[in-house]
Motif scaffolding. Sequence first.
Motif, PDB file in Angstrom:
ATOM      1  N   ARG A 105      26.143  59.545  33.098  1.00 32.66           N
ATOM      2  CA  ARG A 105      25.162  58.472  32.900  1.00 32.66           C
ATOM      3  C   ARG A 105      24.097  58.548  33.995  1.00 32.66           C
ATOM      4  O   ARG A 105      24.423  58.664  35.185  1.00 32.66           O
ATOM      5  N   THR A 106      22.828  58.503  33.571  1.00 34.15           N
ATOM      6  CA  THR A 106      21.716  58.531  34.529  1.00 34.15           C
ATOM      7  C   THR A 106      21.530  57.147  35.129  1.00 34.15           C
ATOM      8  O   THR A 106      21.488  56.149  34.405  1.00 34.15           O
ATOM      9  N   ILE A 107      21.405  57.105  36.440  1.00 39.07           N
ATOM     10  CA  ILE A 107      21.247  55.822  37.135  1.00 39.07           C
ATOM     11  C   ILE A 107      19.793  55.655  37.550  1.00 39.07           C
ATOM     12  O   ILE A 107      19.038  56.615  37.714  1.00 39.07           O
ATOM     13  N   ARG A 108      19.432  54.403  37.728  1.00 44.42           N
ATOM     14  CA  ARG A 108      18.078  54.055  38.161  1.00 44.42           C
ATOM     15  C   ARG A 108      18.178  53.406  39.539  1.00 44.42           C
ATOM     16  O   ARG A 108      18.969  52.475  39.740  1.00 44.42           O
ATOM     17  N   VAL A 109      17.352  53.909  40.473  1.00 42.13           N
ATOM     18  CA  VAL A 109      17.318  53.385  41.837  1.00 42.13           C
ATOM     19  C   VAL A 109      15.890  52.979  42.143  1.00 42.13           C
ATOM     20  O   VAL A 109      14.961  53.799  42.016  1.00 42.13           O
ATOM     21  N   ASP A 110      15.698  51.718  42.543  1.00 44.95           N
ATOM     22  CA  ASP A 110      14.346  51.213  42.776  1.00 44.95           C
ATOM     23  C   ASP A 110      14.380  50.196  43.911  1.00 44.95           C
ATOM     24  O   ASP A 110      15.426  49.651  44.266  1.00 44.95           O
ATOM     25  N   HIS A 111      13.187  49.966  44.479  1.00 44.34           N
ATOM     26  CA  HIS A 111      13.050  48.977  45.547  1.00 44.34           C
ATOM     27  C   HIS A 111      13.166  47.562  44.996  1.00 44.34           C
ATOM     28  O   HIS A 111      12.934  47.319  43.817  1.00 44.34           O
ATOM     29  N   VAL A 112      13.507  46.632  45.924  1.00 40.20           N
ATOM     30  CA  VAL A 112      13.542  45.204  45.618  1.00 40.20           C
ATOM     31  C   VAL A 112      12.709  44.499  46.671  1.00 40.20           C
ATOM     32  O   VAL A 112      12.974  44.620  47.869  1.00 40.20           O
ATOM     33  N   LEU A 113      11.677  43.768  46.220  1.00 43.22           N
ATOM     34  CA  LEU A 113      10.736  43.172  47.166  1.00 43.22           C
ATOM     35  C   LEU A 113      11.326  41.926  47.820  1.00 43.22           C
ATOM     36  O   LEU A 113      11.455  41.852  49.039  1.00 43.22           O
ATOM     37  N   ASN A 114      11.692  40.941  47.037  1.00 40.61           N
ATOM     38  CA  ASN A 114      12.216  39.682  47.558  1.00 40.61           C
ATOM     39  C   ASN A 114      13.584  39.435  46.921  1.00 40.61           C
ATOM     40  O   ASN A 114      13.681  38.878  45.807  1.00 40.61           O
ATOM     41  N   TYR A 115      14.610  39.879  47.618  1.00 40.94           N
ATOM     42  CA  TYR A 115      15.959  39.706  47.093  1.00 40.94           C
ATOM     43  C   TYR A 115      16.583  38.455  47.681  1.00 40.94           C
ATOM     44  O   TYR A 115      16.550  38.244  48.896  1.00 40.94           O
ATOM     45  N   ARG A 116      17.157  37.646  46.801  1.00 40.73           N
ATOM     46  CA  ARG A 116      17.841  36.428  47.214  1.00 40.73           C
ATOM     47  C   ARG A 116      19.320  36.594  46.887  1.00 40.73           C
ATOM     48  O   ARG A 116      19.694  36.675  45.708  1.00 40.73           O
ATOM     49  N   PRO A 117      20.174  36.645  47.905  1.00 43.02           N
ATOM     50  CA  PRO A 117      21.605  36.796  47.591  1.00 43.02           C
ATOM     51  C   PRO A 117      22.124  35.590  46.826  1.00 43.02           C
ATOM     52  O   PRO A 117      21.668  34.459  47.029  1.00 43.02           O
ATOM     53  N   PRO A 118      23.078  35.779  45.911  1.00 44.76           N
ATOM     54  CA  PRO A 118      23.579  34.656  45.082  1.00 44.76           C
ATOM     55  C   PRO A 118      24.363  33.647  45.914  1.00 44.76           C
ATOM     56  O   PRO A 118      24.902  33.959  46.974  1.00 44.76           O
ATOM     57  N   LYS A 119      24.385  32.420  45.384  1.00 45.03           N
ATOM     58  CA  LYS A 119      25.118  31.358  46.053  1.00 45.03           C
ATOM     59  C   LYS A 119      26.607  31.488  45.745  1.00 45.03           C
ATOM     60  O   LYS A 119      27.014  32.019  44.716  1.00 45.03           O
ATOM     61  N   ASP A 120      27.399  30.995  46.669  1.00 46.29           N
ATOM     62  CA  ASP A 120      28.851  31.065  46.494  1.00 46.29           C
ATOM     63  C   ASP A 120      29.301  30.075  45.430  1.00 46.29           C
ATOM     64  O   ASP A 120      28.838  28.920  45.378  1.00 46.29           O
ATOM     65  N   ASN A 121      30.193  30.521  44.597  1.00 47.40           N
ATOM     66  CA  ASN A 121      30.775  29.693  43.557  1.00 47.40           C
ATOM     67  C   ASN A 121      32.274  29.541  43.787  1.00 47.40           C
ATOM     68  O   ASN A 121      32.896  30.312  44.525  1.00 47.40           O
ATOM     69  N   GLU A 122      32.856  28.558  43.135  1.00 49.29           N
ATOM     70  CA  GLU A 122      34.294  28.329  43.271  1.00 49.29           C
ATOM     71  C   GLU A 122      35.106  29.423  42.613  1.00 49.29           C
ATOM     72  O   GLU A 122      36.216  29.728  43.053  1.00 49.29           O
ATOM     73  N   ASP A 123      34.561  29.998  41.539  1.00 49.76           N
ATOM     74  CA  ASP A 123      35.308  31.008  40.813  1.00 49.76           C
ATOM     75  C   ASP A 123      35.276  32.380  41.506  1.00 49.76           C
ATOM     76  O   ASP A 123      35.924  33.321  41.029  1.00 49.76           O
ATOM     77  N   MET A 124      34.537  32.520  42.600  1.00 47.05           N
ATOM     78  CA  MET A 124      34.374  33.810  43.254  1.00 47.05           C
ATOM     79  C   MET A 124      35.637  34.182  44.039  1.00 47.05           C
ATOM     80  O   MET A 124      36.320  33.330  44.590  1.00 47.05           O
ATOM     81  N   ASP A 125      35.923  35.479  44.054  1.00 45.71           N
ATOM     82  CA  ASP A 125      37.095  35.958  44.775  1.00 45.71           C
ATOM     83  C   ASP A 125      36.851  35.896  46.281  1.00 45.71           C
ATOM     84  O   ASP A 125      35.718  35.823  46.772  1.00 45.71           O
ATOM     85  N   ASP A 126      37.974  35.939  47.007  1.00 44.65           N
ATOM     86  CA  ASP A 126      37.883  35.935  48.476  1.00 44.65           C
ATOM     87  C   ASP A 126      37.240  37.218  48.999  1.00 44.65           C
ATOM     88  O   ASP A 126      36.521  37.203  50.006  1.00 44.65           O
ATOM     89  N   ILE A 127      37.487  38.334  48.329  1.00 43.41           N
ATOM     90  CA  ILE A 127      36.944  39.624  48.780  1.00 43.41           C
ATOM     91  C   ILE A 127      35.427  39.635  48.664  1.00 43.41           C
ATOM     92  O   ILE A 127      34.708  40.055  49.581  1.00 43.41           O
ATOM     93  N   THR A 128      34.929  39.169  47.517  1.00 44.28           N
ATOM     94  CA  THR A 128      33.466  39.150  47.327  1.00 44.28           C
ATOM     95  C   THR A 128      32.799  38.174  48.284  1.00 44.28           C
ATOM     96  O   THR A 128      31.701  38.419  48.794  1.00 44.28           O
ATOM     97  N   LYS A 129      33.478  37.027  48.555  1.00 47.21           N
ATOM     98  CA  LYS A 129      32.912  36.080  49.522  1.00 47.21           C
ATOM     99  C   LYS A 129      32.797  36.731  50.905  1.00 47.21           C
ATOM    100  O   LYS A 129      31.790  36.607  51.600  1.00 47.21           O
ATOM    101  N   ARG A 130      33.858  37.406  51.315  1.00 53.03           N
ATOM    102  CA  ARG A 130      33.845  38.036  52.633  1.00 53.03           C
ATOM    103  C   ARG A 130      32.791  39.136  52.717  1.00 53.03           C
ATOM    104  O   ARG A 130      32.116  39.304  53.738  1.00 53.03           O
ATOM    105  N   LEU A 131      32.622  39.899  51.630  1.00 50.64           N
ATOM    106  CA  LEU A 131      31.604  40.951  51.611  1.00 50.64           C
ATOM    107  C   LEU A 131      30.206  40.370  51.709  1.00 50.64           C
ATOM    108  O   LEU A 131      29.344  40.902  52.412  1.00 50.64           O
ATOM    109  N   ARG A 132      29.969  39.258  50.975  1.00 54.63           N
ATOM    110  CA  ARG A 132      28.631  38.667  51.004  1.00 54.63           C
ATOM    111  C   ARG A 132      28.329  38.004  52.340  1.00 54.63           C
ATOM    112  O   ARG A 132      27.175  37.940  52.775  1.00 54.63           O
ATOM    113  N   GLU A 133      29.352  37.489  52.995  1.00 52.55           N
ATOM    114  CA  GLU A 133      29.130  36.842  54.287  1.00 52.55           C
ATOM    115  C   GLU A 133      29.011  37.854  55.426  1.00 52.55           C
ATOM    116  O   GLU A 133      28.072  37.817  56.227  1.00 52.55           O
TER     117      GLU A 133
END
Length: 381
Positions: A105-133
């Motif tokens: 599968r061919t992948i696409r890689v591009d710049h991001v000008l103004n990236y806003r990380p997502p807000k934490d939700n209750e349904d989110m795993d502990d691993i993803t929370k730790r990675l985002r923090e």
Amino acid sequence: MNPLTKVKLINELNEREASLGVKETVSWHSEYKDSAWIFIGGFPYELTEGDIVCVFSQYGEIANINLVRDKKTGKSKGFCFICYEDQRSTILAVDNLNGIKIKGRTIRVDHVLNYRPPKDNEDMDDITKRLREEGCAPKLPDHSSSESEEEEQYAVPVKKPKKDKKEKKKNKKEKKEKKALKEEREQRERLAQTPPGPAPTVRMKQEKEDLGYDKYSQRGAAEERLRSRGERPGPGAEPRNPRDTHRQEDGGFRNRHGDQQNRERDRSREDEKRRHEMGERRDGGLQLESKRTGREEGERTRERGRERDNDRNRESEKDRDSDRNRDREREKDRDSDRNRDREREKDRDSDRNRDSDRNRERDQSSKHREEHSRERDYRRK
């Protein structure tokens, strides 16, 4: 727009800039110089954060990753966002990894000008929370405790800077010359301090004088005077005793022998004086010879020093000439590089003019086609 077309457009832009030699300040990447985030899409759903980090960490250290997953199932949706520590690594990732294939599968890689990380939700795993923090960048050790221990373990003894060979040779030669001059001075001082040696004394044996012979010494001397004149004693003179005559003759003999001894003493004294004078002359000659040799050696050392100075000056002049020739060659190379850059700029300007002419021709042809189509529609009506 189809993601594959976006991949093609990004590759075309990169190829065109590489062919034209566009600078970084004018490149399309400069619009995203304030953002270290990139977008990755189209990869297989089986890949995890660790797989993506392994692929994209070859162009820089990754500080954070956000793999978008389904809230209910937790499966990846096939795209993610990555943040690099250095913004320049985003340019390398977009230029080199855009359009590659991962598991077919061919992948696409591009710049991001103004990236806003997502807000934490209750349904989110502990691993993803730790990675985002915290992110996935490696943690650095404490500098306060570890630096002192590492410095003690890996302390390398600093060597003193070595002197040049020329300087060492100069120092050795100067030391030798100083030693030679000191030895010459010491020899001269010794010669000046040593007094001239005393002349050898000659001992003469003195005879014992008998007091009995002093009475008859005057009579014997008077008779000898008369005999030397040729006179004889008068008739009134007393007859001589043979013993007296013998004593008188013995006294005269002794007086003659004493005169010879005095003469020999005078001669020995004169010889001593001559020897003393000869010794002084010899000492003076040695001193003069030592002075002459010292002067000659001093002149030789001075001539050697002058020759060395001349050799050094010649070598320095040769080095200066070589440096001047090198500078001239460098200036020639710079002039040639400038001329090449000017020719390239001219070629670029000509290419741009051609492109602008072509675009104008295309616009004109499109306008003509539209006019023809309008005329045809009008005629049909």
